[in-house]
Write a protein that holds these residues in place. Sequence first.
Motif, mmCIF file in Angstrom:
data_model
loop_
_atom_site.group_PDB
_atom_site.id
_atom_site.type_symbol
_atom_site.label_atom_id
_atom_site.label_comp_id
_atom_site.label_asym_id
_atom_site.label_seq_id
_atom_site.Cartn_x
_atom_site.Cartn_y
_atom_site.Cartn_z
ATOM 1 N N GLY A 140 0.802 -1.221 0.000
ATOM 2 C CA GLY A 140 0.000 0.000 0.000
ATOM 3 C C GLY A 140 0.833 1.267 0.000
ATOM 4 O O GLY A 140 0.333 2.351 0.298
ATOM 5 N N ALA A 141 2.117 1.151 -0.346
ATOM 6 C CA ALA A 141 3.006 2.319 -0.376
ATOM 7 C C ALA A 141 2.540 3.308 -1.440
ATOM 8 O O ALA A 141 2.060 2.909 -2.499
ATOM 9 C CB ALA A 141 4.437 1.890 -0.659
ATOM 10 N N PRO A 142 2.724 4.608 -1.188
ATOM 11 C CA PRO A 142 2.363 5.607 -2.187
ATOM 12 C C PRO A 142 3.440 5.808 -3.255
ATOM 13 O O PRO A 142 3.145 6.280 -4.348
ATOM 14 C CB PRO A 142 2.181 6.887 -1.364
ATOM 15 C CG PRO A 142 3.075 6.702 -0.194
ATOM 16 C CD PRO A 142 3.080 5.222 0.096
ATOM 17 N N VAL A 143 4.693 5.442 -2.928
ATOM 18 C CA VAL A 143 5.820 5.709 -3.818
ATOM 19 C C VAL A 143 6.823 4.561 -3.717
ATOM 20 O O VAL A 143 6.998 3.976 -2.640
ATOM 21 C CB VAL A 143 6.536 7.030 -3.423
ATOM 22 C CG1 VAL A 143 7.681 7.338 -4.368
ATOM 23 C CG2 VAL A 143 5.573 8.194 -3.385
ATOM 24 N N GLU A 144 7.476 4.270 -4.835
ATOM 25 C CA GLU A 144 8.583 3.317 -4.868
ATOM 26 C C GLU A 144 9.639 3.899 -5.808
ATOM 27 O O GLU A 144 9.298 4.432 -6.862
ATOM 28 C CB GLU A 144 8.105 1.957 -5.377
ATOM 29 C CG GLU A 144 9.175 0.895 -5.427
ATOM 30 C CD GLU A 144 8.639 -0.479 -5.791
ATOM 31 O OE1 GLU A 144 9.471 -1.372 -6.040
ATOM 32 O OE2 GLU A 144 7.407 -0.663 -5.842
ATOM 33 N N VAL A 145 10.902 3.811 -5.417
ATOM 34 C CA VAL A 145 11.994 4.363 -6.219
ATOM 35 C C VAL A 145 13.103 3.332 -6.342
ATOM 36 O O VAL A 145 13.471 2.677 -5.365
ATOM 37 C CB VAL A 145 12.548 5.662 -5.575
ATOM 38 C CG1 VAL A 145 13.818 6.124 -6.301
ATOM 39 C CG2 VAL A 145 11.498 6.759 -5.578
ATOM 40 N N GLU A 146 13.626 3.214 -7.563
ATOM 41 C CA GLU A 146 14.820 2.406 -7.798
ATOM 42 C C GLU A 146 15.829 3.273 -8.524
ATOM 43 O O GLU A 146 15.450 4.285 -9.140
ATOM 44 C CB GLU A 146 14.502 1.152 -8.618
ATOM 45 C CG GLU A 146 13.981 1.449 -10.006
ATOM 46 C CD GLU A 146 13.607 0.189 -10.781
ATOM 47 O OE1 GLU A 146 14.152 0.029 -11.891
ATOM 48 O OE2 GLU A 146 12.797 -0.587 -10.268
ATOM 49 N N LEU A 147 17.101 2.895 -8.441
ATOM 50 C CA LEU A 147 18.101 3.687 -9.153
ATOM 51 C C LEU A 147 19.237 2.811 -9.665
ATOM 52 O O LEU A 147 19.416 1.674 -9.229
ATOM 53 C CB LEU A 147 18.621 4.837 -8.285
ATOM 54 C CG LEU A 147 19.345 4.544 -6.973
ATOM 55 C CD1 LEU A 147 20.806 4.138 -7.188
ATOM 56 C CD2 LEU A 147 19.283 5.759 -6.077
#
Length: 152
Positions: A140-147
């Motif tokens: 239920g996370a609002p944001v996910e980031v990968e790099l």
Amino acid sequence: MSDWKANLAELGIELPPVTKPVAVYVPAVRSGSFVYTSGQLPMIDGKLQFSGKVGADVSPDDAKAAAQTCALNALAAVHDAVGLDAVVRIVKVVGFVASAEGFTGQPQVINGASEFLGSVFGDAGVHSRSAVGVSELPLGAPVEVELIAEVR
């Protein structure tokens, strides 16, 4: 003290421990001169910082803060894999935003990650990027980031 350490200290931020994976994967993998992180959620001490959809349950400003937390967690994964002193530059950021119907501010949300990485690494933190709206994210996370980071 290396620049990234000084810059984090100036921001009043400490590098956290690597967030434990929520499924079967590793937080980061080195291949040649690049480190690829898995998608990082806005976790602090093992708990989601925010949950819900941006534009309904989570404000764009809170989502932007969550994107910064995701980027910080990605840096922790890179540090665990190779050490942040090895980072030459941040090459690419991909951000996913759990978006309420009609929400189109994904680029501004993911700016939280991009601005943070620039603050930590200066010109070496400037990167290419994608900001993608999705219907749901893990837990239920609002944001996910990968790099992707280039390393020595």
